[in-house]
Design a protein around this motif. Structure first.
Motif, PDB file in Angstrom:
ATOM      1  N   LYS A 144       0.818  -1.206   0.000  1.00 54.16           N
ATOM      2  CA  LYS A 144       0.000   0.000   0.000  1.00 54.16           C
ATOM      3  C   LYS A 144       0.852   1.256   0.000  1.00 54.16           C
ATOM      4  CE  LYS A 144      -4.377  -1.519   2.024  1.00 54.16           C
ATOM      5  NZ  LYS A 144      -5.416  -1.194   3.036  1.00 54.16           N
ATOM      6  N   VAL A 145       0.278   2.295  -0.616  1.00 55.39           N
ATOM      7  CA  VAL A 145       0.857   3.634  -0.578  1.00 55.39           C
ATOM      8  C   VAL A 145      -0.254   4.585  -0.128  1.00 55.39           C
ATOM      9  CG1 VAL A 145       2.663   3.188  -2.275  1.00 55.39           C
ATOM     10  CG2 VAL A 145       0.402   3.882  -3.068  1.00 55.39           C
ATOM     11  N   LYS A 146      -0.103   5.844  -0.358  1.00 55.20           N
ATOM     12  CA  LYS A 146      -1.075   6.828   0.104  1.00 55.20           C
ATOM     13  C   LYS A 146      -2.458   6.574  -0.499  1.00 55.20           C
ATOM     14  CE  LYS A 146      -2.065  11.791   0.073  1.00 55.20           C
ATOM     15  NZ  LYS A 146      -1.602  13.130  -0.392  1.00 55.20           N
ATOM     16  N   ALA A 147      -3.482   6.569   0.341  1.00 49.68           N
ATOM     17  CA  ALA A 147      -4.866   6.400  -0.102  1.00 49.68           C
ATOM     18  C   ALA A 147      -5.532   7.770  -0.221  1.00 49.68           C
ATOM     19  CB  ALA A 147      -5.636   5.527   0.882  1.00 49.68           C
ATOM     20  N   THR A 148      -6.254   7.977  -1.332  1.00 50.21           N
ATOM     21  CA  THR A 148      -6.961   9.245  -1.543  1.00 50.21           C
ATOM     22  C   THR A 148      -8.474   9.070  -1.600  1.00 50.21           C
ATOM     23  OG1 THR A 148      -6.916   9.073  -3.965  1.00 50.21           O
ATOM     24  CG2 THR A 148      -4.990  10.087  -2.891  1.00 50.21           C
ATOM     25  N   GLY A 149      -8.944   7.837  -1.568  1.00 51.93           N
ATOM     26  CA  GLY A 149     -10.372   7.594  -1.717  1.00 51.93           C
ATOM     27  C   GLY A 149     -10.794   7.416  -3.163  1.00 51.93           C
ATOM     28  N   PHE A 150      -9.859   7.620  -4.108  1.00 50.54           N
ATOM     29  CA  PHE A 150     -10.121   7.439  -5.528  1.00 50.54           C
ATOM     30  C   PHE A 150      -8.899   6.776  -6.169  1.00 50.54           C
ATOM     31  CE2 PHE A 150     -12.505  11.219  -4.200  1.00 50.54           C
ATOM     32  CZ  PHE A 150     -13.790  10.858  -4.577  1.00 50.54           C
ATOM     33  N   PHE A 151      -9.076   6.271  -7.391  1.00 45.78           N
ATOM     34  CA  PHE A 151      -7.953   5.689  -8.115  1.00 45.78           C
ATOM     35  C   PHE A 151      -7.021   6.786  -8.629  1.00 45.78           C
ATOM     36  CE2 PHE A 151     -11.150   2.338  -8.461  1.00 45.78           C
ATOM     37  CZ  PHE A 151     -10.393   1.196  -8.261  1.00 45.78           C
ATOM     38  N   TYR A 152      -5.732   6.502  -8.619  1.00 41.83           N
ATOM     39  CA  TYR A 152      -4.766   7.387  -9.261  1.00 41.83           C
ATOM     40  C   TYR A 152      -3.580   6.564  -9.745  1.00 41.83           C
ATOM     41  CZ  TYR A 152      -1.946   7.429  -4.886  1.00 41.83           C
ATOM     42  OH  TYR A 152      -1.175   7.094  -3.791  1.00 41.83           O
ATOM     43  N   ALA A 153      -2.702   7.183 -10.518  1.00 38.56           N
ATOM     44  CA  ALA A 153      -1.534   6.501 -11.084  1.00 38.56           C
ATOM     45  C   ALA A 153      -0.269   7.015 -10.418  1.00 38.56           C
ATOM     46  CB  ALA A 153      -1.458   6.730 -12.588  1.00 38.56           C
ATOM     47  N   THR A 154       0.697   6.120 -10.236  1.00 40.44           N
ATOM     48  CA  THR A 154       1.971   6.522  -9.652  1.00 40.44           C
ATOM     49  C   THR A 154       3.072   5.617 -10.185  1.00 40.44           C
ATOM     50  OG1 THR A 154       3.096   7.054  -7.569  1.00 40.44           O
ATOM     51  CG2 THR A 154       1.860   4.999  -7.626  1.00 40.44           C
ATOM     52  N   LYS A 155       4.273   6.124 -10.182  1.00 40.95           N
ATOM     53  CA  LYS A 155       5.425   5.343 -10.617  1.00 40.95           C
ATOM     54  C   LYS A 155       6.311   5.080  -9.413  1.00 40.95           C
ATOM     55  CE  LYS A 155       8.725   5.021 -14.441  1.00 40.95           C
ATOM     56  NZ  LYS A 155       9.317   5.728 -15.623  1.00 40.95           N
ATOM     57  N   LEU A 156       6.543   3.802  -9.120  1.00 44.27           N
ATOM     58  CA  LEU A 156       7.393   3.395  -8.007  1.00 44.27           C
ATOM     59  C   LEU A 156       8.640   2.746  -8.581  1.00 44.27           C
ATOM     60  CD1 LEU A 156       4.706   1.798  -5.652  1.00 44.27           C
ATOM     61  CD2 LEU A 156       5.546   4.152  -5.663  1.00 44.27           C
ATOM     62  N   GLY A 157       9.773   3.402  -8.410  1.00 48.26           N
ATOM     63  CA  GLY A 157      10.984   2.911  -9.041  1.00 48.26           C
ATOM     64  C   GLY A 157      10.821   2.965 -10.542  1.00 48.26           C
ATOM     65  N   SER A 158      10.957   1.835 -11.207  1.00 52.42           N
ATOM     66  CA  SER A 158      10.833   1.794 -12.664  1.00 52.42           C
ATOM     67  C   SER A 158       9.488   1.254 -13.128  1.00 52.42           C
ATOM     68  CB  SER A 158      11.952   0.925 -13.253  1.00 52.42           C
ATOM     69  OG  SER A 158      11.895  -0.387 -12.720  1.00 52.42           O
ATOM     70  N   ARG A 159       8.573   0.957 -12.212  1.00 54.09           N
ATOM     71  CA  ARG A 159       7.275   0.375 -12.602  1.00 54.09           C
ATOM     72  C   ARG A 159       6.122   1.321 -12.273  1.00 54.09           C
ATOM     73  NH1 ARG A 159       4.761  -4.329 -14.050  1.00 54.09           N
ATOM     74  NH2 ARG A 159       6.665  -5.601 -14.015  1.00 54.09           N
ATOM     75  N   TRP A 160       5.210   1.436 -13.247  1.00 53.88           N
ATOM     76  CA  TRP A 160       3.981   2.188 -13.047  1.00 53.88           C
ATOM     77  C   TRP A 160       2.919   1.314 -12.377  1.00 53.88           C
ATOM     78  CZ3 TRP A 160       2.668   7.225 -13.641  1.00 53.88           C
ATOM     79  CH2 TRP A 160       3.509   8.041 -14.391  1.00 53.88           C
ATOM     80  N   TRP A 161       2.105   1.954 -11.549  1.00 56.37           N
ATOM     81  CA  TRP A 161       0.973   1.299 -10.903  1.00 56.37           C
ATOM     82  C   TRP A 161      -0.246   2.218 -10.930  1.00 56.37           C
ATOM     83  CZ3 TRP A 161       0.894  -3.632  -9.086  1.00 56.37           C
ATOM     84  CH2 TRP A 161       2.126  -4.254  -8.838  1.00 56.37           C
ATOM     85  N   LEU A 162      -1.416   1.627 -10.869  1.00 55.22           N
ATOM     86  CA  LEU A 162      -2.583   2.332 -10.383  1.00 55.22           C
ATOM     87  C   LEU A 162      -2.659   2.090  -8.882  1.00 55.22           C
ATOM     88  CD1 LEU A 162      -5.197   1.454 -13.149  1.00 55.22           C
ATOM     89  CD2 LEU A 162      -3.821   3.530 -12.932  1.00 55.22           C
ATOM     90  N   VAL A 163      -3.289   3.000  -8.176  1.00 51.30           N
ATOM     91  CA  VAL A 163      -3.492   2.866  -6.732  1.00 51.30           C
ATOM     92  C   VAL A 163      -4.989   2.917  -6.489  1.00 51.30           C
ATOM     93  CG1 VAL A 163      -3.026   3.837  -4.464  1.00 51.30           C
ATOM     94  CG2 VAL A 163      -1.286   3.991  -6.264  1.00 51.30           C
ATOM     95  N   ASP A 164      -5.512   1.942  -5.745  1.00 46.40           N
ATOM     96  CA  ASP A 164      -6.959   1.913  -5.518  1.00 46.40           C
ATOM     97  C   ASP A 164      -7.333   2.855  -4.367  1.00 46.40           C
ATOM     98  OD1 ASP A 164      -6.852   0.567  -3.006  1.00 46.40           O
ATOM     99  OD2 ASP A 164      -6.991  -1.393  -3.928  1.00 46.40           O
ATOM    100  N   PRO A 165      -8.622   3.083  -4.152  1.00 43.91           N
ATOM    101  CA  PRO A 165      -9.038   4.046  -3.126  1.00 43.91           C
ATOM    102  C   PRO A 165      -8.575   3.731  -1.716  1.00 43.91           C
ATOM    103  CG  PRO A 165     -10.832   3.680  -4.660  1.00 43.91           C
ATOM    104  CD  PRO A 165      -9.771   2.676  -5.000  1.00 43.91           C
ATOM    105  N   GLU A 166      -8.199   2.468  -1.440  1.00 41.15           N
ATOM    106  CA  GLU A 166      -7.672   2.108  -0.121  1.00 41.15           C
ATOM    107  C   GLU A 166      -6.149   2.209  -0.064  1.00 41.15           C
ATOM    108  OE1 GLU A 166      -9.125  -1.731   1.122  1.00 41.15           O
ATOM    109  OE2 GLU A 166     -11.164  -1.289   0.478  1.00 41.15           O
ATOM    110  N   GLY A 167      -5.529   2.597  -1.169  1.00 38.72           N
ATOM    111  CA  GLY A 167      -4.085   2.712  -1.203  1.00 38.72           C
ATOM    112  C   GLY A 167      -3.368   1.481  -1.707  1.00 38.72           C
ATOM    113  N   GLY A 168      -4.105   0.436  -2.096  1.00 40.21           N
ATOM    114  CA  GLY A 168      -3.477  -0.786  -2.584  1.00 40.21           C
ATOM    115  C   GLY A 168      -2.953  -0.624  -3.993  1.00 40.21           C
ATOM    116  N   LEU A 169      -1.741  -1.132  -4.244  1.00 41.07           N
ATOM    117  CA  LEU A 169      -1.217  -1.134  -5.604  1.00 41.07           C
ATOM    118  C   LEU A 169      -2.113  -2.012  -6.461  1.00 41.07           C
ATOM    119  CD1 LEU A 169       2.648  -1.340  -5.068  1.00 41.07           C
ATOM    120  CD2 LEU A 169       1.169   0.666  -5.255  1.00 41.07           C
TER     121      LEU A 169
END
Length: 474
Positions: free
Chosen positions: A77-102
């Motif tokens: 998990k990373v920061k949760a915002t209550g909505f989906f968003y995109a983030t890049k961790l190291g060299s890989r892109w992820w979506l993040v779900d509203p609970e902060g789960g990759l």
């Protein structure tokens, strides 16, 4: 094995069988190939095909667990915002779900009932009503490891269930404006425009978009909404400068193109002065204008959800100017990825590098000759059996998982075309594209392959990366 119904228990049984087979023991590597053709009448070719069974260590991985209520990783998990968003961790892109789960978006396009008489009779027999269909279909997709649905789905019905999938909406800003304005026409797969020139220079287009986007406000607080597509397969391709100049004199697009060219080459400039660089720069100019206008309208009325782009396709995907123009305005680049048996890692990397955004594959599929359908329409591959459709699914998704820029995929589509529907798009009239036939009966071998990959997607990412996705974080 042919299934007699599509109940949750039945599909769960498919999943258990598939998982048991996959976990029974590591398979040896093989030089597996599948025969495929571009369309009926075209030559058959052998394509190297990698499946889960060809990855001994990965095949023995346990299913992904635990998961958040949205289908992301509960232990990553990373920061949760209550909505989906995109983030890049190291060299890989992820979506993040509203609970902060990759989150990796595994979805299906067109999750909606067919409307033809035969399909509706089967619908009533199997489900009774729309609410039952939505509940059972959501359970079926959950059981198969899917966590979302793509464009042209029944968002309203699918949103009424206790644990909704991550949904998307497609709004057709340009197509809707064109329908109101006049001048558009039907082409296989998408809306056609005069000379392939969208109406982005019409003075009324920007005002239309602002007014049209007001309807997005209704869903702006929905945590299960992944995001918005603005259009489908717009004709962004080389040659647009010449095409716009060829529009009738006085057309807003013709005037804009002529003014743009004359600013570069003088008041007397015309077709003879066009250079290759002019053509590329004007293409970028058109794409920039479209995305600037549409993104502003979308974010004004729904600042919470992802703008997923306009579903790029075809020749335009080879033009870096298109990706560069869209990148500053979209959150995710959506691509309908055809004519490729195995995803090209270098090409995926180029799309990400030019746009600086992650990639979501929003259409891809193969059609089976054993379905009894003509398979005369659509851009997907033609294979001989449902088992080979499943092997294509495994091969394609393994390539996407291995790529560090892809944040998910949407299989095209939920249900086969019904040839009785003569009013649908020509590319969707008589082809085996679905997970289910047009009487809601599943293609079991395809679903088995889908389940094997979907249930292990996060484990496979870790397998390909060789480490935890959070290992590179401070």
């Amino acid at each position: 094995m042919k299934l007699k119904n599509t109940s949750r228990n039945c599909l769960a049984s498919i999943g258990l069988v598939a998982l048991t087979l996959a976990a029974a023991g590591p398979a040896q590597s093989s030089s597996r190939t599948v025969e495929a053709a571009a369309k009926p009448g075209h030559p058959w070719q052998l394509f190297p095909t990698r499946t889960l069974a060809d990855l001994p260590d990965a095949a023995s991985e346990k299913v992904d667990a635990p998961l958040t209520s949205y289908g992301g990783q509960a232990t990553q998990k990373v920061k949760a915002t209550g909505f989906f968003y995109a983030t890049k961790l190291g060299s890989r892109w992820w979506l993040v779900d509203p609970e902060g789960g990759l989150f990796l978006n595994k979805g299906v396009v067109g999750v909606a009932p067919l409307k033809t008489p035969g399909a509706q009779a089967a619908f009533k027999s199997k489900f009774g009503n729309l609410a039952n269909w939505a509940a059972q279909t959501t359970s079926q997709l959950h059981d198969l490891g899917f966590n979302g649905f793509g464009a042209w789905s029944d968002v309203d019905a699918m949103g009424t269930v206790p644990q909704p999938l991550a949904g998307t909406r497609i709004w057709n800003f340009m197509a809707s404006y064109g329908h109101k304005r006049g001048g558009t026409f039907v082409q296989p797969g998408h809306t056609g425009y005069p000379n392939d020139c969208i109406f982005v220079f019409d003075p009324a287009f920007e005002t239309f978009c602002d007014d049209f986007a007001k309807q997005l406000s209704a869903g702006k607080n929905d945590p299960h909404l992944l995001g918005h597509f603005s259009d489908n397969e717009l004709p962004f391709k080389p040659g647009l400068l010449t095409n716009y100049l060829a529009l009738p004199k006085g057309d807003p697009g013709q005037r804009a193109a002529l003014t743009w060219l004359q600013i570069r080459h003088g008041a007397k400039a015309g077709l003879k002065e066009i250079t290759v660089q002019d053509d590329r720069d004007f293409l970028e100019f058109v794409v920039t204008r479209y995305f600037r206008i549409v993104a502003a309208a979308i974010k004004k009325y729904d600042p919470n959800h992802l703008y997923l782009g306009s579903r790029f396709y075809g020749r335009g995907l080879a033009e870096p100017e298109i990706l560069r123009a869209a990148g500053p305005f979209v959150d995710v680049v959506s691509v309908n990825y055809y004519n490729t048996w195995t995803p090209d890692a270098a090409r995926l990397g180029t799309w990400e590098r030019e746009s600086h955004k992650p990639i979501l594959i929003t259409e891809w599929y193969a059609k089976g000759m054993d379905s009894g359908m003509g398979n005369t329409g659509g851009a997907g591959w033609l294979v001989k059996t449902q088992r080979e459709r499943g092997e294509f699914y495994e091969n394609f998704t393994l390539g996407l998982l291995e790529s560090k820029v892809c944040v998910g995929w949407h299989w095209f589509k939920y249900i086969d075309n019904d040839p009785a529907d003569t009013k649908t798009d020509p590319s969707n009239r008589d082809s085996n594209k679905g997970m289910f036939n047009n009487r809601f009966e599943p293609y079991t071998p395809l679903l088995e392959s889908m389940n094997k990959i979907n249930q292990r997607a996060y484990s496979l990412i870790k397998y390909f990366d060789g480490k935890s996705p959070l290992a590179s974080l401070p």
